[in-house]
Write a protein that holds these residues in place. Structure first.
Motif, PDB file in Angstrom:
ATOM      1  N   UNK A  55     -21.202 -11.063   2.170  1.00 46.92           N
ATOM      2  CA  UNK A  55     -19.928 -11.504   2.726  1.00 46.92           C
ATOM      3  C   UNK A  55     -19.539 -12.887   2.217  1.00 46.92           C
ATOM      4  N   UNK A  56     -20.549 -13.752   1.937  1.00 49.19           N
ATOM      5  CA  UNK A  56     -20.256 -15.056   1.364  1.00 49.19           C
ATOM      6  C   UNK A  56     -19.719 -14.895  -0.054  1.00 49.19           C
ATOM      7  N   UNK A  57     -20.354 -13.996  -0.828  1.00 49.08           N
ATOM      8  CA  UNK A  57     -19.893 -13.737  -2.189  1.00 49.08           C
ATOM      9  C   UNK A  57     -18.446 -13.262  -2.183  1.00 49.08           C
TER      10      UNK A  57
ATOM     11  N   UNK B 141     -15.249 -15.075  -3.823  1.00 47.12           N
ATOM     12  CA  UNK B 141     -14.482 -14.361  -4.845  1.00 47.12           C
ATOM     13  C   UNK B 141     -13.002 -14.330  -4.495  1.00 47.12           C
ATOM     14  N   UNK B 142     -12.692 -14.110  -3.217  1.00 45.68           N
ATOM     15  CA  UNK B 142     -11.294 -14.102  -2.794  1.00 45.68           C
ATOM     16  C   UNK B 142     -10.659 -15.469  -3.030  1.00 45.68           C
ATOM     17  N   UNK B 143     -11.394 -16.529  -2.739  1.00 45.19           N
ATOM     18  CA  UNK B 143     -10.889 -17.874  -3.012  1.00 45.19           C
ATOM     19  C   UNK B 143     -10.610 -18.058  -4.504  1.00 45.19           C
ATOM     20  N   UNK B 144     -11.516 -17.584  -5.324  1.00 48.99           N
ATOM     21  CA  UNK B 144     -11.366 -17.730  -6.770  1.00 48.99           C
ATOM     22  C   UNK B 144     -10.081 -17.084  -7.261  1.00 48.99           C
ATOM     23  N   UNK B 145      -9.826 -15.852  -6.835  1.00 48.82           N
ATOM     24  CA  UNK B 145      -8.664 -15.117  -7.324  1.00 48.82           C
ATOM     25  C   UNK B 145      -7.371 -15.671  -6.726  1.00 48.82           C
ATOM     26  N   UNK B 146      -7.406 -16.014  -5.435  1.00 51.99           N
ATOM     27  CA  UNK B 146      -6.194 -16.495  -4.765  1.00 51.99           C
ATOM     28  C   UNK B 146      -5.837 -17.917  -5.188  1.00 51.99           C
TER      29      UNK B 146
ATOM     30  N   UNK C 196     -15.405  -4.142  -5.079  1.00 52.51           N
ATOM     31  CA  UNK C 196     -15.122  -5.451  -4.483  1.00 52.51           C
ATOM     32  C   UNK C 196     -14.249  -6.300  -5.397  1.00 52.51           C
ATOM     33  N   UNK C 197     -14.459  -6.198  -6.692  1.00 44.44           N
ATOM     34  CA  UNK C 197     -13.617  -6.921  -7.640  1.00 44.44           C
ATOM     35  C   UNK C 197     -12.184  -6.411  -7.560  1.00 44.44           C
TER      36      UNK C 197
ATOM     37  N   UNK D 142      -6.507  -6.995  -5.352  1.00 45.40           N
ATOM     38  CA  UNK D 142      -5.468  -6.408  -4.513  1.00 45.40           C
ATOM     39  C   UNK D 142      -5.062  -7.367  -3.402  1.00 45.40           C
ATOM     40  N   UNK D 143      -6.023  -8.114  -2.862  1.00 46.35           N
ATOM     41  CA  UNK D 143      -5.711  -9.116  -1.844  1.00 46.35           C
ATOM     42  C   UNK D 143      -4.803 -10.195  -2.405  1.00 46.35           C
ATOM     43  N   UNK D 144      -5.099 -10.657  -3.611  1.00 43.03           N
ATOM     44  CA  UNK D 144      -4.276 -11.690  -4.235  1.00 43.03           C
ATOM     45  C   UNK D 144      -2.850 -11.193  -4.449  1.00 43.03           C
TER      46      UNK D 144
END
Length: 281
Positions: free
Chosen positions: A65-67, A71-76, A115-116, A121-123
């Motif tokens: 969950x930390x990863x 990762x979400x921070x990285x993309x966003x 997950x990638x 998709x979130x971004x």
């Protein structure tokens, strides 16, 4: 003072704003003798010093969950460790375990394909949210700004997700539910009111914000359709957060100076909770 020189773990650190601090350097604490982070302040304000010291001396291992959050921070936000695809559905073989270990040792994030795909998709969903997209518009601020300063003898450090040039501070969080009606308990359980004021202190110290500038939280759900909420905390939440940070700073200074980190204090008298007392009125 603003600098883009990367901090080395063994170097003397000056108070200032740093734009190129590697995540592993920041989280391992680059300040000789130690500094108090927002996470540490939240633990000190809500747990006992002994629990804080154990957490400090025993860093948590990386979790899936930390990863994903990183990762979400990285993309966003467009800043952070490299995302490395590990194209295997099963990660419990010795080969994959060794691959994942090497990726993390290099400071990067291993991800499965699903997950990638999800973080991308979130971004995309976030960019479709007018307010969130405007807050994080490329060129409107700087991501992952590290601030280190000395406050009355206590070194403090923060890492701001997005510091806008207009003084607005933005913190992005992935979550299960971004429904505003369900966020209140989540916000205060995780001490985000403390985090806000801790970050604001550092930004004020170096003129990156002003008291009149807002602090915005962006919450985004981790499951489709990846809904987004942008919220602010009211004056009461802000005041409580500032009070708890003062408690944490004072506790840290006293425990550090005496090298004593006590456990729970004895409570001579405990009253029944309100819900139980009401049943017997």
């Amino acid at each position: 003072m603003t600098t883009t020189v990367e901090i080395e773990a063994s170097a003397e650190v000056e108070p200032g704003v740093y734009d190129d601090v590697a995540p592993e350097i920041y989280h391992s604490d680059p300040v000789p003798g130690g500094s108090l982070s927002s996470t540490g302040a939240r633990k000190l304000a809500t747990e006992c010093p002994a629990a804080f010291k154990h957490w400090l001396d025993n860093p948590e291992p990386s979790k899936k969950e930390f990863d994903f959050g990183t990762a979400a921070h990285k993309v966003v936000l467009g800043d952070g460790p490299e995302l490395i695809l590990v194209d295997r559905d099963i990660w419990n073989t010795n080969e994959v375990k060794e691959t994942v270990k090497k990726i993390r040792a290099a400071g990067n994030i291993p991800l499965k394909q699903r997950d990638l795909d999800k973080v991308h998709a979130m971004a995309e969903a976030l960019r479709a949210h007018p307010e969130a997209a405007e807050l994080l518009e490329p060129g409107s601020g700087i991501a992952e700004r590290t601030i280190i300063w000395n406050d009355r003898g206590v070194w403090r450090r923060i890492r701001i997700d997005w510091a806008r040039h207009d003084g607005t501070l933005v913190d992005y969080k992935s979550c299960r539910s971004a429904n505003p009606s369900k966020l209140a308990n989540h916000l205060f359980e995780y001490g985000y009111h403390q985090q806000q004021e801790y970050y604001r202190d550092g930004a004020l110290e170096f003129g990156l914000t002003e008291l009149v500038c807002p602090f915005k939280f962006i919450f985004q759900e981790k499951e489709a359709p990846y809904l987004v909420s942008v919220i602010e905390l009211d004056a009461a939440a802000t005041a409580i957060g500032r009070h708890l940070n003062e408690v944490a700073l004072n506790t840290y200074a006293i425990c550090r100076d005496n090298d004593e980190w006590p456990g729970y204090l004895q409570t001579p008298l405990i009253s029944p909770p309100a819900w139980l007392e009401r049943q017997y009125r």
